[in-house]
Each structure stands twice: as structure tokens, then as C-alpha cells.
Write a protein that holds these residues in place. Sequence first.
Motif, mmCIF file in Angstrom:
data_model
loop_
_atom_site.group_PDB
_atom_site.id
_atom_site.type_symbol
_atom_site.label_atom_id
_atom_site.label_comp_id
_atom_site.label_asym_id
_atom_site.label_seq_id
_atom_site.Cartn_x
_atom_site.Cartn_y
_atom_site.Cartn_z
ATOM 1 N N TRP A 104 27.621 18.361 75.365
ATOM 2 C CA TRP A 104 27.516 17.063 74.713
ATOM 3 C C TRP A 104 28.742 16.787 73.852
ATOM 4 N N SER A 105 29.284 17.814 73.207
ATOM 5 C CA SER A 105 30.466 17.647 72.365
ATOM 6 C C SER A 105 31.655 17.183 73.198
ATOM 7 N N ILE A 106 31.806 17.725 74.398
ATOM 8 C CA ILE A 106 32.876 17.283 75.296
ATOM 9 C C ILE A 106 32.679 15.817 75.650
ATOM 10 N N TYR A 107 31.472 15.483 76.034
ATOM 11 C CA TYR A 107 31.156 14.105 76.421
ATOM 12 C C TYR A 107 31.407 13.148 75.260
ATOM 13 N N HIS A 108 30.925 13.504 74.087
ATOM 14 C CA HIS A 108 31.046 12.641 72.913
ATOM 15 C C HIS A 108 32.514 12.483 72.499
ATOM 16 N N PHE A 109 33.269 13.557 72.557
ATOM 17 C CA PHE A 109 34.695 13.507 72.223
ATOM 18 C C PHE A 109 35.427 12.524 73.128
ATOM 19 N N LEU A 110 35.201 12.615 74.426
ATOM 20 C CA LEU A 110 35.883 11.733 75.380
ATOM 21 C C LEU A 110 35.414 10.283 75.234
ATOM 22 N N ALA A 111 34.108 10.098 75.036
ATOM 23 C CA ALA A 111 33.566 8.745 74.938
ATOM 24 C C ALA A 111 33.976 8.044 73.657
#
Length: 259
Positions: A129-136
Motif C-alpha cells: 500500500w505504501s508503494i501504491y500511495h507514494f506513486l498515487a
Amino acid sequence: SDIMGAMNAWKKTTQQPTTQATSNAFKRGHKKKNTGLNGRTGRKFSNASKPKKNYSSKDLEIEMKQAVGKNIQNVSMVKLDDYEGDVPMVLYLCGHTLYTADKFGTYRLFEPEETKKNAASNTVYNAAWSIYHFLASMPTPLLDPVPHDVLDKALSKDVMHEVIQAMDEPFASTLCYLWDLLARVAMNSSQSKMNQNQLGKVFGPMVTMVTKEDVKGNRVSMNVLAASRMMAMFRRGIEWRMQIQGFKFEDSDDDDDSD
């Protein structure tokens, strides 16, 4: 449709507004500045340090607070031996957590709703989720500086090496690191239920920020096609890294963008 659902998935889980620059990214006549097909400038020769041997969950928490809402050029970077350019520290810390846990078969890993739902109680979901949130959360899409004629060359997994070579750093190495993580999930799709097609639909639109607002009016067909191409590009990148990691494709589906 599946495409529209993927294009709006990130909106359900983030509060990042779509900017005018984002909305124009795939509209007719929009021209991006050529960042140099052969220059590979970026941070190829930066002074980023190599990672430490040990990191804690607190390190990731601190790095997330510092990185969320910033473009890749404004976050801490790290130099990894297996990648030519730098990689965002926050992406590395998340990846380190995932590699250490080695649970890439986790159910629906990187599917936005499932991943966010379990992030607070599970380390693996939290890293994903941290990867997703960082990119988004980036003010402009991750791939915004990459010329579209480079991305349009992604016609099959067999040419993805050339596509990456045509990109400037740190975008090339960042994509490869991300694809390597997603490749592990796809290689365990019998358990994760997330194959390269599904992962491409999650991340392709997000790194270009093609949303529902971009497919209204007279340019609907053109922009949906652009979104589909970005999904296919991401899928082929994942397949390329799967192949490097030893996955055997008995029947290539490079011309099939469906699940």
C-alpha cells in the motif's frame, strides 16, 4: 468497463486532486518536452548512497512522511548494485520489506481496495500500500517526463530492454525496481490472484494519471486507447522482468491485452 475501473481505482483510495497538467497528458496536440532519448541524464551520476544493512518499520514510516506528495526528483534516493540509476528510498524500503517477508503470493496483493483494507494489520500489505500511495500522491505522474514516443515502443516484452535504455534516469531504474517486485507477485498469481495483466491495469493508469475526466467529450476513444497502451506497456515490462527472473512463457500473449 475494466479499463475505466482501473483508471479510477486510485481515486477511491487517495485524495490527490487531478491537476490541469495531468488532465492534458493524453489530449490531442499535447507535446511533452523531449528529455533526451540517449542522454540518460537524470541522476545517473548522482551521489546517492548505498542502503544500510538493516532498516526498521520506523524508517519506512519516516521516509513515507517525507516522500508522499513529492515528485521523484524531490525525494531521497538510494543506489543499488543491480540498477544503473538511483531508486527512491521509500520504494526501496517497501521492496526490502516485501523481499524479506517473501510472501508474494499474498491474496490480491497490490489490488488497491484489498491492499488498503489490510495495510494496518499486515506488514506485507502495508508495504504494498505504501508503494501504491507514494506513486498515487505524486503531484505529476511518475512517467510524465518520459516522451510518449519512448513508451509507444513497448510493443512486446522482448523490446522492453530497449525501451528502458531509451529512458532517462531515475525513471528507468525506478521502473525496473517496481517491475521486479510486481513480477514476483505475477509469478505467484495462482496464490495472489494478481497476474501481470491485472497489475498493469492497476499501475499503468496511475503512473500516467489517466482518469475518467480524461475520457470525456470528443476525445473519448483516443484517450481510452492511450490508457490501454499504458496498461499494456506496464504489463510487458512486468513480463520482461518475469523472464529475467526465470519465468518461462510457453505461449506469448504480447498481443493480447485481456485478462
